[in-house]
Design a protein around this motif. Sequence first.
Motif, PDB file in Angstrom:
ATOM      1  N   ALA A  70       0.828  -1.215   0.000  1.00 41.48           N
ATOM      2  CA  ALA A  70       0.000   0.000   0.000  1.00 41.48           C
ATOM      3  C   ALA A  70       0.856   1.256   0.000  1.00 41.48           C
ATOM      4  O   ALA A  70       0.345   2.354  -0.159  1.00 41.48           O
ATOM      5  CB  ALA A  70      -0.921   0.008   1.220  1.00 41.48           C
ATOM      6  N   LEU A  71       2.162   1.089   0.152  1.00 44.29           N
ATOM      7  CA  LEU A  71       3.055   2.242   0.267  1.00 44.29           C
ATOM      8  C   LEU A  71       3.758   2.566  -1.043  1.00 44.29           C
ATOM      9  O   LEU A  71       4.779   3.233  -1.058  1.00 44.29           O
ATOM     10  CB  LEU A  71       4.090   1.991   1.369  1.00 44.29           C
ATOM     11  N   ARG A  72       3.222   2.080  -2.129  1.00 43.96           N
ATOM     12  CA  ARG A  72       3.850   2.326  -3.430  1.00 43.96           C
ATOM     13  C   ARG A  72       3.388   3.629  -4.061  1.00 43.96           C
ATOM     14  O   ARG A  72       3.843   3.995  -5.136  1.00 43.96           O
ATOM     15  CB  ARG A  72       3.576   1.149  -4.364  1.00 43.96           C
ATOM     16  N   ASP A  73       2.502   4.331  -3.386  1.00 46.99           N
ATOM     17  CA  ASP A  73       2.052   5.620  -3.911  1.00 46.99           C
ATOM     18  C   ASP A  73       3.047   6.712  -3.497  1.00 46.99           C
ATOM     19  O   ASP A  73       4.058   6.446  -2.851  1.00 46.99           O
ATOM     20  CB  ASP A  73       0.641   5.945  -3.422  1.00 46.99           C
ATOM     21  N   ARG A  74       2.768   7.937  -3.903  1.00 48.56           N
ATOM     22  CA  ARG A  74       3.679   9.041  -3.618  1.00 48.56           C
ATOM     23  C   ARG A  74       3.832   9.262  -2.114  1.00 48.56           C
ATOM     24  O   ARG A  74       4.926   9.525  -1.625  1.00 48.56           O
ATOM     25  CB  ARG A  74       3.181  10.318  -4.284  1.00 48.56           C
ATOM     26  N   ALA A  79       7.103   8.973   2.741  1.00 44.02           N
ATOM     27  CA  ALA A  79       7.280   8.469   4.107  1.00 44.02           C
ATOM     28  C   ALA A  79       8.593   7.698   4.228  1.00 44.02           C
ATOM     29  O   ALA A  79       9.327   7.862   5.209  1.00 44.02           O
ATOM     30  CB  ALA A  79       6.103   7.579   4.500  1.00 44.02           C
ATOM     31  N   ALA A  80       8.913   6.870   3.236  1.00 40.70           N
ATOM     32  CA  ALA A  80      10.165   6.104   3.269  1.00 40.70           C
ATOM     33  C   ALA A  80      11.370   7.038   3.223  1.00 40.70           C
ATOM     34  O   ALA A  80      12.343   6.851   3.975  1.00 40.70           O
ATOM     35  CB  ALA A  80      10.200   5.119   2.104  1.00 40.70           C
ATOM     36  N   GLY A  81      11.324   8.050   2.368  1.00 37.68           N
ATOM     37  CA  GLY A  81      12.423   9.011   2.294  1.00 37.68           C
ATOM     38  C   GLY A  81      12.583   9.799   3.578  1.00 37.68           C
ATOM     39  O   GLY A  81      13.706  10.015   4.059  1.00 37.68           O
ATOM     40  N   LEU A  82      11.465  10.208   4.153  1.00 38.72           N
ATOM     41  CA  LEU A  82      11.493  10.952   5.413  1.00 38.72           C
ATOM     42  C   LEU A  82      12.072  10.080   6.533  1.00 38.72           C
ATOM     43  O   LEU A  82      12.868  10.557   7.352  1.00 38.72           O
ATOM     44  CB  LEU A  82      10.079  11.422   5.762  1.00 38.72           C
ATOM     45  N   ALA A  83      11.708   8.808   6.552  1.00 39.63           N
ATOM     46  CA  ALA A  83      12.244   7.897   7.565  1.00 39.63           C
ATOM     47  C   ALA A  83      13.747   7.717   7.401  1.00 39.63           C
ATOM     48  O   ALA A  83      14.490   7.719   8.390  1.00 39.63           O
ATOM     49  CB  ALA A  83      11.530   6.545   7.481  1.00 39.63           C
ATOM     50  N   LEU A  84      14.214   7.574   6.169  1.00 39.25           N
ATOM     51  CA  LEU A  84      15.639   7.408   5.925  1.00 39.25           C
ATOM     52  C   LEU A  84      16.423   8.634   6.387  1.00 39.25           C
ATOM     53  O   LEU A  84      17.423   8.510   7.104  1.00 39.25           O
ATOM     54  CB  LEU A  84      15.894   7.133   4.441  1.00 39.25           C
ATOM     55  N   ALA A 118      -1.357   6.251   7.355  1.00 34.10           N
ATOM     56  CA  ALA A 118      -2.451   6.891   6.617  1.00 34.10           C
ATOM     57  C   ALA A 118      -2.596   6.257   5.233  1.00 34.10           C
ATOM     58  O   ALA A 118      -3.713   6.041   4.761  1.00 34.10           O
ATOM     59  CB  ALA A 118      -2.195   8.389   6.498  1.00 34.10           C
ATOM     60  N   SER A 119      -1.471   5.937   4.588  1.00 31.58           N
ATOM     61  CA  SER A 119      -1.537   5.265   3.280  1.00 31.58           C
ATOM     62  C   SER A 119      -2.188   3.903   3.403  1.00 31.58           C
ATOM     63  O   SER A 119      -2.987   3.502   2.557  1.00 31.58           O
ATOM     64  CB  SER A 119      -0.134   5.102   2.689  1.00 31.58           C
ATOM     65  N   ILE A 120      -1.857   3.189   4.461  1.00 27.87           N
ATOM     66  CA  ILE A 120      -2.451   1.868   4.684  1.00 27.87           C
ATOM     67  C   ILE A 120      -3.945   2.000   4.951  1.00 27.87           C
ATOM     68  O   ILE A 120      -4.752   1.238   4.419  1.00 27.87           O
ATOM     69  CB  ILE A 120      -1.734   1.149   5.845  1.00 27.87           C
ATOM     70  N   ALA A 121      -4.323   2.987   5.753  1.00 27.99           N
ATOM     71  CA  ALA A 121      -5.737   3.169   6.091  1.00 27.99           C
ATOM     72  C   ALA A 121      -6.562   3.558   4.863  1.00 27.99           C
ATOM     73  O   ALA A 121      -7.737   3.192   4.778  1.00 27.99           O
ATOM     74  CB  ALA A 121      -5.881   4.233   7.171  1.00 27.99           C
ATOM     75  N   ARG A 122      -5.960   4.281   3.919  1.00 28.06           N
ATOM     76  CA  ARG A 122      -6.677   4.688   2.708  1.00 28.06           C
ATOM     77  C   ARG A 122      -6.803   3.560   1.698  1.00 28.06           C
ATOM     78  O   ARG A 122      -7.583   3.655   0.760  1.00 28.06           O
ATOM     79  CB  ARG A 122      -5.946   5.852   2.030  1.00 28.06           C
TER      80      ARG A 122
END
Length: 136
Positions: A70-74, A79-84, A118-122
Amino acid sequence: MTRSSVPRRILVWLVGSALGGLLLALPDSGPRLFSFSRTHGPSLVDLLGMVIAVVAWLPVVWLIWRHRSALRDRTGRLAAGLALVGVVLLAVTIRADLGLWWLLPVAMLVAAQLMALASIARRPTGGGAGGAPAPG
């Protein structure tokens, strides 16, 4: 996993984070068990707070990992970049003894997790080709 388990996991994460943070915020008592840097290292109470916070956080990590498709959207990529960036900055601020600047990367990491959740919930549920929820 049901949608009702998501709020429960988030509640456990928030309560555990608050309890762990409270223990970490208490004045240090006793010797440091080990050091991250010249000014950072946990006492026994701090270590207990860290363990509580991490254990409470693990169900959220598991939830994000199980629903990573579910995290393949923008938003997911952001979120992945911010976490890194947050992980790198957290390591730098602690290692370099930059005082309270470690709070900025911690806020970035929390924001990244909330964005991922939020991406998962959507994500649509139901029996479509790409919308079927993960088993379990």
